[in-house]
Design a protein around this motif. Structure first.
Motif, PDB file in Angstrom:
ATOM      1  N   VAL A  48       0.859  -1.186   0.000  1.00  0.00           N
ATOM      2  CA  VAL A  48       0.000   0.000   0.000  1.00  0.00           C
ATOM      3  C   VAL A  48       0.895   1.236   0.000  1.00  0.00           C
ATOM      4  O   VAL A  48       1.694   1.421   0.931  1.00  0.00           O
ATOM      5  N   PRO A  49       0.835   2.080  -1.012  1.00  0.00           N
ATOM      6  CA  PRO A  49       1.693   3.286  -1.036  1.00  0.00           C
ATOM      7  C   PRO A  49       1.238   4.275   0.042  1.00  0.00           C
ATOM      8  O   PRO A  49       0.050   4.382   0.360  1.00  0.00           O
ATOM      9  N   PRO A  50       2.167   4.989   0.626  1.00  0.00           N
ATOM     10  CA  PRO A  50       1.789   5.967   1.660  1.00  0.00           C
ATOM     11  C   PRO A  50       1.001   7.130   1.062  1.00  0.00           C
ATOM     12  O   PRO A  50       1.193   7.501  -0.098  1.00  0.00           O
ATOM     13  N   ALA A  51       0.103   7.699   1.883  1.00  0.00           N
ATOM     14  CA  ALA A  51      -0.712   8.823   1.407  1.00  0.00           C
ATOM     15  C   ALA A  51       0.122  10.095   1.254  1.00  0.00           C
ATOM     16  O   ALA A  51      -0.153  10.926   0.385  1.00  0.00           O
ATOM     17  N   VAL A  52       1.144  10.267   2.087  1.00  0.00           N
ATOM     18  CA  VAL A  52       1.997  11.467   2.047  1.00  0.00           C
ATOM     19  C   VAL A  52       3.420  11.016   1.758  1.00  0.00           C
ATOM     20  O   VAL A  52       3.986  10.209   2.511  1.00  0.00           O
ATOM     21  N   THR A  53       4.015  11.530   0.696  1.00  0.00           N
ATOM     22  CA  THR A  53       5.358  11.099   0.286  1.00  0.00           C
ATOM     23  C   THR A  53       6.430  12.153   0.523  1.00  0.00           C
ATOM     24  O   THR A  53       7.611  11.850   0.369  1.00  0.00           O
ATOM     25  N   VAL A 113       2.361  19.490   4.280  1.00  0.00           N
ATOM     26  CA  VAL A 113       1.955  20.853   4.645  1.00  0.00           C
ATOM     27  C   VAL A 113       0.756  21.287   3.807  1.00  0.00           C
ATOM     28  O   VAL A 113      -0.179  21.933   4.294  1.00  0.00           O
ATOM     29  N   GLY A 114       0.743  20.966   2.520  1.00  0.00           N
ATOM     30  CA  GLY A 114      -0.371  21.351   1.671  1.00  0.00           C
ATOM     31  C   GLY A 114      -1.680  20.717   2.130  1.00  0.00           C
ATOM     32  O   GLY A 114      -2.739  21.363   2.090  1.00  0.00           O
ATOM     33  N   ARG A 115      -1.639  19.438   2.559  1.00  0.00           N
ATOM     34  CA  ARG A 115      -2.877  18.787   3.011  1.00  0.00           C
ATOM     35  C   ARG A 115      -3.350  19.372   4.345  1.00  0.00           C
ATOM     36  O   ARG A 115      -4.548  19.490   4.579  1.00  0.00           O
TER      37      ARG A 115
END
Length: 491
Positions: free
Chosen positions: A340-345, A351-353
């Motif tokens: 499962v790829p991470p949601a934040v890379t 910071v944007g999210r």
């Protein structure tokens, strides 16, 4: 020097080893006293029943084979009970399939001397009965080439030469009045017919899996051409043999001779029926290749085979302790589940999210547009009157021949629809479905053959065709005793 004949004989004996093993191991069947049974005879009878029930699409059903072998076992040992016969029949069938092994095959080691005088050992892998599943979900039994060779007593024999030799031997035995030996020769010829059809089925199955695995440029077209010539010659030869057998049956005064001749008639008729089935498959082989070529061209790259959880994971783990089985199970699920790829890379995306203002979602998605549906006019169809006129024009008398240009000229008077219907029937008559017509019990069939010249039609091009209607012989079992044999086989 290398001795290929010795290797062929060794392989022939290897194919009989599973049958001899049944006889040696019948004492291990604890539920039933299997010692009075002749297991080799039961095994040969089982293979025989599967071979005779095979066709191109399906095979023999397990239940029917077990039922037939159960009857034969009851004849061998009548003092045993009915359920014991069935247990023995199931055991023989499962041993021939070789249930309990991973690939359900047999292996025999043999030696070979090469050109330099070195003796090396090789493994000969073979199967006798295999299970095949169809598109409707049913599983059927089929015999392999090795099983057929066990029945006829040879291995790797050329099908065409074996078939011709068996038919000449059959004709010679019938002429000499040796009907018992002729029955054995006829059964061997029938097995060779089944084997020839099995070769064609394997080519078609390989084409369905991958058209690139089969040589459709030279190898298969040559095979199809040779097979059609084979069917033509065998049908002519077997029809002559059938006439000869019928004469022996009608002229014999001994009741035993009549019964033997009647059995031969049934076997040769079945051979003719199988040749007709083979011809229908040969005519559809080219269409199957084009269909599979189009399908596989747009099916995408091949996918990796799925893991066999039962044989590759569960069965080996059942012999381990709980502590020893934890690591293999963990490794299997770790590698088997997609990552499962991470949601934040990155820090910027994080910071944007976090700074994104959450929008209030509406309870309703909005108004649903109502599509405007317009009725299209009904498609142009042929009227019943057009079909009646076209059918009357194409309904020729038996042995009457008309050119396609003349038929289209008469149909053009009644309109373009009638002309189109006549052309449609003529094109279908160029490759008529003879086997389907005979199964329906049709007495005649419309055929079209190429003629010299081109069509004399302004709006169409192509070669001229001759349209004719020919008679078909009556289906099996429906011959009238009062009709002469010449009329029975008149086409």
């Amino acid at each position: 020097m290398p001795d290929d004949g010795l290797i062929r004989r060794v392989k022939a004996l290897a194919c009989t080893a599973p049958l001899q093993a049944l006889e040696d191991n019948k004492g291990s069947l604890g539920r039933v006293d299997a010692r009075p049974y002749h297991m080799v005879e039961l095994a040969l009878h089982t293979i025989d029943q599967v071979a005779m029930a095979m066709d191109f699409d399906k095979g023999a059903e397990h239940a029917k084979v077990i039922e037939q072998v159960t009857h034969f076992a009851a004849v061998q040992v009548p003092e045993q009970q009915g359920h014991e016969h069935r247990v023995v029949a199931e055991w023989v069938l499962h041993k021939l399939i070789n249930i309990g092994t991973l690939d359900r095959g047999f292996t025999w080691t043999y030696g070979r001397v090469d050109g330099e005088g070195t003796y090396s050992r090789y493994a000969f892998d073979f199967k006798l009965l295999v299970e095949h599943s169809t598109s409707d979900g049913h599983v059927y039994l089929r015999v392999t080439d090795e099983a057929i060779n066990v029945l006829v007593g040879a291995l790797d024999t050329d099908v065409e030469s074996a078939q011709v030799a068996a038919e000449h031997k059959l004709e010679y035995l019938i002429n000499r009045g040796r009907l018992e030996d002729a029955k054995l020769a006829a059964e061997q010829a029938r097995y060779r017919t089944v084997q020839y059809g099995e070769y064609l089925r394997q080519y078609l199955d390989a084409t369905r899996r991958d058209v690139r695995a089969v040589d459709w440029e030279q190898q298969v077209p040559t095979l199809l051409e040779d097979a059609l010539k084979h069917i033509e010659a065998r049908y002519r030869h077997e029809s002559a043999i059938l006439t000869n057998i019928t004469e022996h049956r009608d002229g014999a005064r001994d009741a035993r001779k009549k019964r033997q001749a009647a059995g031969l008639v049934d076997i040769v008729r079945e051979c003719i029926h199988r040749h007709m089935q083979l011809q229908a498959r040969l005519q559809g082989a080219g269409a199957l290749f084009r269909k599979e070529q189009d399908r596989q061209q747009f099916s995408g790259p091949p996918q990796r085979a799925a893991v066999d959880v039962f044989n590759q994971l569960l069965v080996p783990l059942l012999g381990l302790s709980v502590g020893a089985a934890v690591a293999p199970v963990s490794d299997f699920f770790r590698f088997g589940v997609a990552p499962v790829p991470p949601a934040v890379t990155s820090m910027g995306s994080l910071v944007g999210r976090l700074l994104t203002v959450r929008s209030e979602s509406s309870v309703y998605a909005g108004a649903v547009p109502v599509p405007e549906v317009q009725r299209d006019g009904e498609a142009v169809r042929f009227s019943e009157e057009d079909q009646h006129i076209a059918g009357k024009l194409i309904d020729l008398a038996v042995e009457e021949t008309r050119s396609l240009s003349a038929l289209l000229s008469e149909a053009r008077v009644h309109g373009p629809s009638v002309e189109r219907l006549v052309l449609h029937d003529a094109v279908h008559a160029f490759s008529p479905a003879l086997s389907e017509a005979m199964l329906r019990g049709d007495s005649t069939v419309l055929i079209a053959t190429p003629a010299v010249g081109e069509l004399d039609v302004p709006s169409l091009g192509g070669d001229e065709l001759l349209i004719s209607r020919v008679g078909l012989k009556a289906p099996e079992g429906e011959w009238d005793d009062d009709v002469s044999r010449d009329e029975e086989f008149d086409e």
